[in-house]
Design a protein around this motif. Structure first.
Motif, PDB file in Angstrom:
ATOM      1  N   LYS A  43     -14.363   3.969  -2.055  1.00 33.54           N
ATOM      2  CA  LYS A  43     -14.308   3.917  -3.401  1.00 33.54           C
ATOM      3  C   LYS A  43     -12.464   2.752  -2.669  1.00 33.54           C
ATOM      4  O   LYS A  43     -12.139   2.572  -2.261  1.00 33.54           O
ATOM      5  CB  LYS A  43     -12.795   5.444  -3.568  1.00 33.54           C
ATOM      6  N   LEU A  44     -12.387   2.522  -3.996  1.00 33.70           N
ATOM      7  CA  LEU A  44     -11.639   1.451  -5.010  1.00 33.70           C
ATOM      8  C   LEU A  44     -10.287   1.364  -4.940  1.00 33.70           C
ATOM      9  O   LEU A  44     -10.249   2.247  -6.068  1.00 33.70           O
ATOM     10  CB  LEU A  44     -11.875   0.031  -5.599  1.00 33.70           C
ATOM     11  N   LEU A  45      -9.187   1.903  -4.231  1.00 34.44           N
ATOM     12  CA  LEU A  45      -7.686   1.983  -4.430  1.00 34.44           C
ATOM     13  C   LEU A  45      -7.127   1.037  -5.512  1.00 34.44           C
ATOM     14  O   LEU A  45      -6.570   1.476  -6.237  1.00 34.44           O
ATOM     15  CB  LEU A  45      -7.230   1.900  -3.019  1.00 34.44           C
ATOM     16  N   GLY A  46      -7.646   0.281  -4.896  1.00 36.14           N
ATOM     17  CA  GLY A  46      -6.412  -1.224  -5.819  1.00 36.14           C
ATOM     18  C   GLY A  46      -6.333  -2.238  -5.341  1.00 36.14           C
ATOM     19  O   GLY A  46      -7.556  -3.032  -4.029  1.00 36.14           O
ATOM     20  N   PHE A  47      -6.065  -3.767  -5.452  1.00 34.28           N
ATOM     21  CA  PHE A  47      -5.854  -5.326  -5.169  1.00 34.28           C
ATOM     22  C   PHE A  47      -4.483  -5.121  -4.553  1.00 34.28           C
ATOM     23  O   PHE A  47      -3.844  -4.843  -5.671  1.00 34.28           O
ATOM     24  CB  PHE A  47      -6.887  -5.869  -6.115  1.00 34.28           C
ATOM     25  N   THR A  48      -4.276  -6.381  -3.822  1.00 32.37           N
ATOM     26  CA  THR A  48      -2.924  -6.707  -3.479  1.00 32.37           C
ATOM     27  C   THR A  48      -3.438  -8.249  -3.083  1.00 32.37           C
ATOM     28  O   THR A  48      -3.942  -8.450  -3.267  1.00 32.37           O
ATOM     29  CB  THR A  48      -2.555  -5.616  -2.066  1.00 32.37           C
ATOM     30  N   LYS A  54      -6.549 -12.760  -3.168  1.00 36.87           N
ATOM     31  CA  LYS A  54      -6.343 -10.796  -3.516  1.00 36.87           C
ATOM     32  C   LYS A  54      -7.734 -10.426  -2.400  1.00 36.87           C
ATOM     33  O   LYS A  54      -8.432 -10.933  -1.848  1.00 36.87           O
ATOM     34  CB  LYS A  54      -7.178 -10.423  -4.963  1.00 36.87           C
ATOM     35  N   VAL A  55      -7.043  -9.277  -2.020  1.00 32.87           N
ATOM     36  CA  VAL A  55      -7.480  -8.231  -1.113  1.00 32.87           C
ATOM     37  C   VAL A  55      -7.977  -7.293  -1.375  1.00 32.87           C
ATOM     38  O   VAL A  55      -6.751  -6.425  -2.569  1.00 32.87           O
ATOM     39  CB  VAL A  55      -7.428  -8.553   0.385  1.00 32.87           C
ATOM     40  N   ALA A  56      -9.031  -6.334  -1.426  1.00 28.99           N
ATOM     41  CA  ALA A  56      -9.131  -5.016  -1.669  1.00 28.99           C
ATOM     42  C   ALA A  56      -8.346  -3.807  -0.823  1.00 28.99           C
ATOM     43  O   ALA A  56      -8.964  -4.189   0.034  1.00 28.99           O
ATOM     44  CB  ALA A  56     -10.089  -5.130  -2.714  1.00 28.99           C
ATOM     45  N   ILE A  57      -7.938  -2.783  -1.297  1.00 32.78           N
ATOM     46  CA  ILE A  57      -7.957  -1.831   0.183  1.00 32.78           C
ATOM     47  C   ILE A  57      -8.690  -0.593  -0.575  1.00 32.78           C
ATOM     48  O   ILE A  57      -9.065  -0.551  -2.031  1.00 32.78           O
ATOM     49  CB  ILE A  57      -6.171  -1.438  -0.628  1.00 32.78           C
ATOM     50  N   ASN A  96     -11.225  -4.918   7.427  1.00 30.68           N
ATOM     51  CA  ASN A  96     -10.312  -3.766   7.975  1.00 30.68           C
ATOM     52  C   ASN A  96     -10.230  -2.773   8.128  1.00 30.68           C
ATOM     53  O   ASN A  96      -9.425  -2.706   7.154  1.00 30.68           O
ATOM     54  CB  ASN A  96      -9.759  -5.034   8.375  1.00 30.68           C
ATOM     55  N   ILE A  97     -10.140  -1.909   8.796  1.00 31.27           N
ATOM     56  CA  ILE A  97      -8.901  -0.775   9.047  1.00 31.27           C
ATOM     57  C   ILE A  97      -7.355  -1.086   9.139  1.00 31.27           C
ATOM     58  O   ILE A  97      -7.469  -1.251  10.122  1.00 31.27           O
ATOM     59  CB  ILE A  97      -9.890   0.641  10.350  1.00 31.27           C
ATOM     60  N   LEU A  98      -6.739  -0.523   8.493  1.00 34.04           N
ATOM     61  CA  LEU A  98      -5.285  -0.522   8.275  1.00 34.04           C
ATOM     62  C   LEU A  98      -4.896   1.015   8.899  1.00 34.04           C
ATOM     63  O   LEU A  98      -5.268   1.557   8.818  1.00 34.04           O
ATOM     64  CB  LEU A  98      -4.743  -0.654   6.812  1.00 34.04           C
ATOM     65  N   PRO A  99      -3.835   0.794   9.531  1.00 34.94           N
ATOM     66  CA  PRO A  99      -3.364   2.230  10.404  1.00 34.94           C
ATOM     67  C   PRO A  99      -2.597   2.687   9.476  1.00 34.94           C
ATOM     68  O   PRO A  99      -1.923   2.685   8.400  1.00 34.94           O
ATOM     69  CB  PRO A  99      -1.971   1.422  10.826  1.00 34.94           C
TER      70      PRO A  99
END
Length: 578
Positions: free
Chosen positions: A211-216, A258-261, A295-298
């Motif tokens: 699922k897309l949470l948003g962009f940054t 932009k990138v997506a989270i 890429n997985i984020l912490p």
């Protein structure tokens, strides 16, 4: 091609491989019929029909003066046809190291990590497939081997089986069956038993999905926050709408920087969820569609924060000067793996793991010669693990300049040192108290564990110098504080003041050396308040007359006391008491 077709026929489709290694600098003769391009296209189509793969490795390096640019361009154009018409890898290598890494001895079949919808919203979904782009190649497992089986038994597995038995602590002869065993988890001083049913119930079991949470902005995601492996998101093959959607989204994200989270649960019922960043990967080739890298984020628990003082907080003497900065910049530039105008060396795609390569090389050697000894490190692997010798020799002046700019000194703790109490407190002047920290003595033969009454300074020095546990420093400081308190309180008409001053000087210098200025400063303030309460103002006057001060920032970076505050502390205290 003809040999592979005759040997394997229609079987092993997709496993037949050709490897073409060439410098692509020699002319190709004209065909009897049609053009070269037509012949190459025909061969490429036949390769695809028979499920063949080809790797074209072009060793380019530095072109000689005899090289014909027109011939090279024509050969590159023909090899590109193979790349477009078939699943051919086209690689250009510059040196033997890159050639070593370009030769893939085995192909790893990609396995989907996730197959489903990329949910951009309640009514907007894109069919995608997720694969691993990079994954650490583990060292091969060396299994236990048994030689107890008869040599004549061709079907023996030589496998070693290990069985575990759990026995009761109260009755060592009684075996505890699995249904009577339960896992326990240490929680403080106690062990909390949790059954497998309870453990299964408390597990977080998210629904499968991406699922897309948003962009940054891409600048908000720092490279050092990437964790684990890299994944690639591609549109579902054959799904035109999905391909167009992925392409449009990736190109728009790249244009807007932009990138997506995303929130991802790859499988149904898996116990963990990952949050990661989706980065657009716009293809520059017509036959390869656009995609995304993931890429997985912490999470907060995964981040390790280490606080270090800023270089600007150091005294001026500890700041690098212009010459040192210039020497360091030249040294870095000399060892740049991607210098201007040249291709980068040690590219990850072409650099083999020297540990694995050396193991497999020796494994192959030992399979043929069981008594073979371990050979020396191969020249190609040595080029990966060591800096370029010729480059170091050519740029020796840069290395010498860098060495001269930074004077290296030995560890003073390893030199013979004198005792801190060689001078009595009456002989110790102001300069001795506020001077840079003296070296603490080492006691290699005797390990002191407590500060005694006879030689407290030597005992403190011995304890604070111990390196078998970090607890000794704090214990030495704590014991010395108690010893000083006892001396001051038990003093009769100031008879213990000189010895207490000796201990304070040793404690001060030890706290500077061990980067514990706050410990000393807080203690000295507490000691002053203690003297005020016990009518021992004479001891504070004695310390002021000997020039004992707090530890300022100029002597210890971690201190929050200024020079002025340190100098005026006991002076103000003395006048205040008057």
């Amino acid at each position: 091609m003809d040999m592979l077709i005759k040997k394997f026929g229609e079987t092993n489709k997709g496993k037949k491989r050709l490897c073409l290694i060439t410098n692509a600098q020699c002319p190709i003769k004209d065909p009897y019929e049609g053009s070269k391009e037509e012949q190459v296209t025909t061969i490429a189509k036949q390769m695809t029909a028979h499920g063949m793969r080809m790797e074209s490795i072009i060793i380019r390096g530095t072109l000689s003066q005899d090289a014909n640019k027109e011939i090279i361009d024509e050969n590159d154009r023909l090899l590109n046809i193979f790349s477009k018409e078939t699943s051919t890898r086209l690689l250009y290598v510059e040196d033997p190291i890159s050639l070593f890494g370009a030769l893939k001895t085995r192909n790893i079949t990609p396995v989907t990590v996730f197959k489903g919808d990329l949910e951009l919203g309640p009514k907007l979904r894109i069919k995608v497939l997720v694969y691993k782009k990079t994954q650490e190649e583990k060292f091969p497992t060396l299994k236990k081997y048994s030689d107890k089986a008869p040599q004549t038994d061709k079907f023996a597995t030589h496998e070693v089986k290990v069985d575990y038995e759990y026995k009761s602590a109260e009755d060592p002869d009684k075996v505890v069956p699995p249904d009577q065993r339960i896992k326990g988890y240490r929680y403080g001083p106690q062990i909390v038993p949790i059954s497998s049913a309870e453990w299964d119930a408390v597990k977080f079991k998210p629904e499968k999905g991406v699922k897309l949470l948003g962009f940054t902005d891409s600048s908000n995601i720092l490279r050092h926050q990437y964790m684990k492996d890299v994944y690639v998101f591609i549109a579902e093959p054959g799904n035109t709408k999905a391909v167009l959607a992925v392409s449009a989204l990736s190109r728009a994200m790249k244009e807007m920087n932009k990138v997506a989270i995303l929130r991802c649960a790859w499988r149904q019922g898996q116990s963990n969820v990952v949050i990661g960043v989706l980065t657009p990967n716009v293809s520059d080739r017509e036959n390869i569609p656009d995609s995304f890298y993931f890429n997985i984020l912490p999470f907060a628990e995964d981040v390790r924060e280490f606080q270090f003082p800023s270089l600007s907080s150091f005294p001026a003497l500890c700041q690098p000067n212009k010459q040192q900065l210039e020497s360091a910049a030249n040294f870095i530039k000399m060892l740049d793996l991607a210098p201007d105008g040249k291709k980068e060396v040690l590219l990850p795609d072409f650099t083999p793991n020297p540990v694995l390569a050396r193991f497999y090389h020796y494994l192959d050697l030992k399979s043929k010669h069981p008594d073979a000894s371990v050979p020396p490190l191969d020249y190609t692997l040595r080029k990966i693990t060591e800096p370029e010798t010729n480059l170091i020799l050519q740029k020796e002046s840069v290395v010498d300049s860098f060495r001269r700019s930074f004077e290296l000194q030995g560890n003073p703790l390893k030199k013979p040192r004198r005792l801190l109490r060689d001078k009595t407190s009456d002989e110790a002047g102001k300069e001795n108290i506020t001077a840079p920290p003296a070296n603490l003595i080492e006691y290699k033969s005797v390990k002191v564990e407590n500060i005694g009454d006879l030689t407290p300074v030597q005992d403190f020095e011995a304890m604070i110098s111990r390196r078998d546990s970090p607890d000794w420093v704090l214990k030495a400081i704590k014991d010395m504080k108690n010893k000083i308190f006892g001396m001051v309180e038990d003093s009769h008409e100031g008879d213990n003041y000189p010895k207490a001053l000796e201990c304070l000087i040793a404690l001060r210098k030890g706290c500077i050396l061990e980067q514990e200025p706050k410990q000393f400063n807080d203690f000295l303030k507490h000691l002053y308040n203690f003297c005020q309460e016990k009518n021992l103002q004479s001891f504070c006057e004695y310390l002021a007359s000997k020039g004992l001060t707090l530890i300022p920032k100029t002597e210890a970076i971690d201190s929050d006391v200024t020079d002025e505050e340190a100098r005026s502390f006991l002076v103000k205290s003395e006048s205040k008491s008057d």
